[in-house]
Write a protein that holds these residues in place. Structure first.
Motif, PDB file in Angstrom:
ATOM      1  N   UNK A 314      19.722  21.091   9.063  1.00 41.39           N
ATOM      2  CA  UNK A 314      19.916  19.830   9.771  1.00 41.39           C
ATOM      3  C   UNK A 314      19.826  19.958  11.280  1.00 41.39           C
ATOM      4  N   UNK A 315      20.097  21.145  11.777  1.00 42.48           N
ATOM      5  CA  UNK A 315      20.118  21.319  13.224  1.00 42.48           C
ATOM      6  C   UNK A 315      19.774  22.744  13.612  1.00 42.48           C
ATOM      7  N   UNK A 316      18.967  22.888  14.661  1.00 42.85           N
ATOM      8  CA  UNK A 316      18.705  24.201  15.264  1.00 42.85           C
ATOM      9  C   UNK A 316      18.959  24.023  16.759  1.00 42.85           C
ATOM     10  N   UNK A 317      19.693  24.959  17.330  1.00 39.40           N
ATOM     11  CA  UNK A 317      20.020  24.852  18.752  1.00 39.40           C
ATOM     12  C   UNK A 317      19.957  26.220  19.418  1.00 39.40           C
ATOM     13  N   UNK A 318      19.164  26.304  20.474  1.00 34.23           N
ATOM     14  CA  UNK A 318      19.094  27.530  21.257  1.00 34.23           C
ATOM     15  C   UNK A 318      20.344  27.641  22.121  1.00 34.23           C
ATOM     16  N   UNK A 319      20.814  28.855  22.267  1.00 30.09           N
ATOM     17  CA  UNK A 319      21.900  29.124  23.194  1.00 30.09           C
ATOM     18  C   UNK A 319      21.282  29.104  24.590  1.00 30.09           C
ATOM     19  N   UNK A 320      22.093  28.837  25.616  1.00 32.23           N
ATOM     20  CA  UNK A 320      21.528  28.793  26.960  1.00 32.23           C
ATOM     21  C   UNK A 320      21.590  30.162  27.634  1.00 32.23           C
ATOM     22  N   UNK A 321      22.074  31.139  26.891  1.00 39.09           N
ATOM     23  CA  UNK A 321      22.243  32.473  27.459  1.00 39.09           C
ATOM     24  C   UNK A 321      20.951  33.254  27.609  1.00 39.09           C
ATOM     25  N   UNK A 322      21.109  34.470  27.987  1.00 36.36           N
ATOM     26  CA  UNK A 322      19.979  35.352  28.276  1.00 36.36           C
ATOM     27  C   UNK A 322      19.197  35.762  27.042  1.00 36.36           C
ATOM     28  N   UNK A 323      19.920  36.209  26.052  1.00 35.02           N
ATOM     29  CA  UNK A 323      19.249  36.658  24.822  1.00 35.02           C
ATOM     30  C   UNK A 323      18.797  35.448  24.018  1.00 35.02           C
ATOM     31  N   UNK A 324      17.786  35.634  23.218  1.00 40.18           N
ATOM     32  CA  UNK A 324      17.212  34.504  22.476  1.00 40.18           C
ATOM     33  C   UNK A 324      18.037  34.241  21.224  1.00 40.18           C
ATOM     34  N   UNK A 325      19.211  33.656  21.446  1.00 38.09           N
ATOM     35  CA  UNK A 325      20.065  33.346  20.310  1.00 38.09           C
ATOM     36  C   UNK A 325      19.845  31.918  19.855  1.00 38.09           C
ATOM     37  N   UNK A 326      19.791  31.745  18.539  1.00 33.95           N
ATOM     38  CA  UNK A 326      19.588  30.421  17.964  1.00 33.95           C
ATOM     39  C   UNK A 326      20.655  30.195  16.909  1.00 33.95           C
ATOM     40  N   UNK A 327      21.205  28.992  16.876  1.00 36.86           N
ATOM     41  CA  UNK A 327      22.157  28.664  15.815  1.00 36.86           C
ATOM     42  C   UNK A 327      21.504  27.635  14.907  1.00 36.86           C
ATOM     43  N   UNK A 328      21.767  27.735  13.596  1.00 38.33           N
ATOM     44  CA  UNK A 328      21.213  26.765  12.663  1.00 38.33           C
ATOM     45  C   UNK A 328      22.326  26.271  11.747  1.00 38.33           C
ATOM     46  N   UNK A 329      22.238  24.998  11.343  1.00 39.74           N
ATOM     47  CA  UNK A 329      23.261  24.393  10.494  1.00 39.74           C
ATOM     48  C   UNK A 329      22.599  23.801   9.262  1.00 39.74           C
ATOM     49  N   UNK A 330      23.275  23.909   8.131  1.00 33.90           N
ATOM     50  CA  UNK A 330      22.633  23.514   6.877  1.00 33.90           C
ATOM     51  C   UNK A 330      23.507  22.688   5.945  1.00 33.90           C
ATOM     52  N   UNK A 331      22.845  22.043   4.989  1.00 34.61           N
ATOM     53  CA  UNK A 331      23.524  21.321   3.918  1.00 34.61           C
ATOM     54  C   UNK A 331      24.345  22.303   3.079  1.00 34.61           C
ATOM     55  N   UNK A 332      24.028  23.575   3.173  1.00 31.42           N
ATOM     56  CA  UNK A 332      24.750  24.559   2.360  1.00 31.42           C
ATOM     57  C   UNK A 332      26.140  24.852   2.928  1.00 31.42           C
ATOM     58  N   UNK A 333      26.518  24.160   4.002  1.00 33.49           N
ATOM     59  CA  UNK A 333      27.869  24.301   4.559  1.00 33.49           C
ATOM     60  C   UNK A 333      28.028  25.464   5.523  1.00 33.49           C
ATOM     61  N   UNK A 334      26.947  26.182   5.760  1.00 34.87           N
ATOM     62  CA  UNK A 334      27.056  27.330   6.651  1.00 34.87           C
ATOM     63  C   UNK A 334      26.278  27.132   7.943  1.00 34.87           C
TER      64      UNK A 334
END
Lengths: 344, 130
Positions: A314-334
């Protein structure tokens, strides 16, 4: 930045469990030290990384406030406030007081489900949108008071997301009516009105537009849709930078044939990588392709991570930090934290 | 709009008639609504397509029937299965509009959080069991 020669992979850093229902949306705070997530379980969770173990844990659960799904969340630019939008038709404002989050204000007014909330660049304005087809603009006042300064009508259906431009006080909204609308203030009268609609006739989407995101410079925008395409739009950056107010947006290109199910989220990173999250459980990354074509920039698929989750993303969001971190959110609750890293 | 990958030889698991009893808005005697469904399941991909035919072209219960089908299917298949629901082509006056609503999972989620609608769906499903 040229990514074509890099061998990159998406490494799973951690899987965050805790929510009891779909996780709909994510938001990194401005320093990317906290991650907020909101869910069908009616709560918002705040995740923090422990400096000693480098792993993420749930620092707080914001509960017993919203009475239905919490659909969207957004941090104020100062990082002091978190706005949460809910199907219960309200938007709650939370403040970090000491080590706890407290609900300091509740914005009411929408007739039904609030789908999205967004702060402008300076944190002086908040925008919300709803299935009631309207977009509301609120002015932030001292003492955590919020005053509605405009109710924008124009969309003919459910409004899915609102996003302020990263630099100018121009508001963008996208909808179940297949369009993206752009709203700006009339210089003299302080009246907000729709200055442009990006619809099918402008090479726009042919089904619900779920999300939009800007590049860091604010002269390009990506939209994603139920029509299985991702579109890139741009504007005249010179006019924009000259502070001449609003300049029209036009379609730049359409990325089709890459997704076979609805794309719910698209987010543009500081380095120019577009991440998408879709209903086929995959995360994809697109970058500008510098193949030297005369007709202007094209975008290409750089990487695809299939089965990133067990269910829709449902959602993907890049962190604004230095390393290329991405967070993702799902219908699976995680929620998953990923790193886009060179293949080792 | 989403099912390019259903296999060439779909396994049709069920084609049945369903009678859903509902009370119409004026509290009169139960109105019975007939619909016929066909279900296509692709187990490998974990996708289900269900098409149903409300027998009345302007059936105002079409979206409710679709919701009922979604809730029912959730109980029969693992959670990762993706379900697409459509009215069978030509069977409803607002076919596109109904299909769009039924396949917008945010709309479906919100609808099922609405206590009145939820009650209606539960009643439809319960009465079906009888």
């Amino acid at each position: 930045m040229d990514f074509s020669e890099e061998g990159l992979e998406l490494k799973e850093i951690q899987r965050l469990e805790g929510h009891n229902d779909k996780v709909w949306s994510l938001a990194w705070n401005p320093t990317s030290t906290l991650l907020a997530s909101c869910s069908g379980d009616k709560t918002v969770r705040i995740w923090q990384r422990s400096p000693s173990t480098s792993s993420w844990h749930c620092k707080a659960v914001l509960e017993e406030t919203h009475t239905r799904t919490v659909r969207s969340c957004a941090w104020s630019p100062s990082g002091k406030l978190l706005a949460t939008a809910s199907f219960d038709a309200t938007t709650a404002i939370w403040e970090l007081i000491g080590d706890d989050f407290e609900c300091v204000s509740t914005l009411e007014g929408h007739e039904n489900e609030v789908k999205s909330v967004s702060w402008n660049a300076s944190g002086s304005l908040l925008a919300t949108c709803s299935r009631d087809k309207s977009v509301w603009i609120w002015e932030v006042q001292p003492g955590n008071e919020f005053e509605c300064v405009s109710v924008l009508q124009g969309h003919t259906q459910d409004v899915k997301m609102v996003q302020w431009h990263p630099i100018m006080d121009v508001l963008f909204s996208c909808s179940y009516d297949n369009t993206v609308k752009i709203w700006a203030e009339d210089g003299d009268s302080d009246d907000w009105h729709c200055v442009q609609t990006l619809g099918e006739s402008n090479n726009g989407h042919t089904s619900t537009v779920w999300a939009l995101s800007f590049n860091p410079e604010g002269d390009k925008m990506v939209t994603c849709s139920d029509d299985l395409t991702v579109k890139i739009w741009d504007t005249d950056s010179i006019t924009m930078q000259a502070g001449e107010g609003y300049a029209p947006w036009k379609h730049l290109c359409t990325l089709s044939g890459y997704h076979d199910r609805t794309i719910f989220s698209a987010h543009w990173s500081r380095e120019g990588i577009i991440a998408t999250g879709a209903a086929d459980d995959a995360i994809r990354f697109f970058v500008e392709s510098k193949d030297g074509l005369v007709d202007g920039p094209l975008y290409k698929l750089m990487l695809k991570k299939e089965q990133a989750h067990d269910m829709d993303i449902n959602s993907v969001q890049w962190s604004s930090g230095e390393n290329r971190l991405l967070a993702s959110a799902s219908d699976d609750g995680t929620i998953k934290i990923w790193e886009l890293a060179s293949i080792t | 709009m989403t099912l390019g990958l259903i296999n060439a030889n779909p396994v049709v698991h069920a084609k049945k008639e369903r009678v859903a009893r509902t009370e119409d808005l004026h509290g009169d005697d139960a109105l019975s609504v007939l619909s016929e469904e066909s279900i296509t399941v692709d187990e490998k991909l974990g996708r289900i397509l269900i098409t149903f035919t409300p027998t009345i072209q302007h059936c105002s219960m079409a979206t409710v029937i679709g919701l009922c089908l979604r809730v029912k299917l959730k109980h029969y298949f693992p959670p990762h299965f993706k379900v697409d629901i459509k009215v069978s082509p030509g069977s409803h006056a607002n076919e596109e509009s109904v299909n769009k609503q039924l396949n917008d999972k945010e709309r479906v989620a919100a609808a099922l959080e609405n206590p009145n609608l939820r009650q209606l769906v539960d009643e439809c499903l319960y009465s079906n069991e009888l």
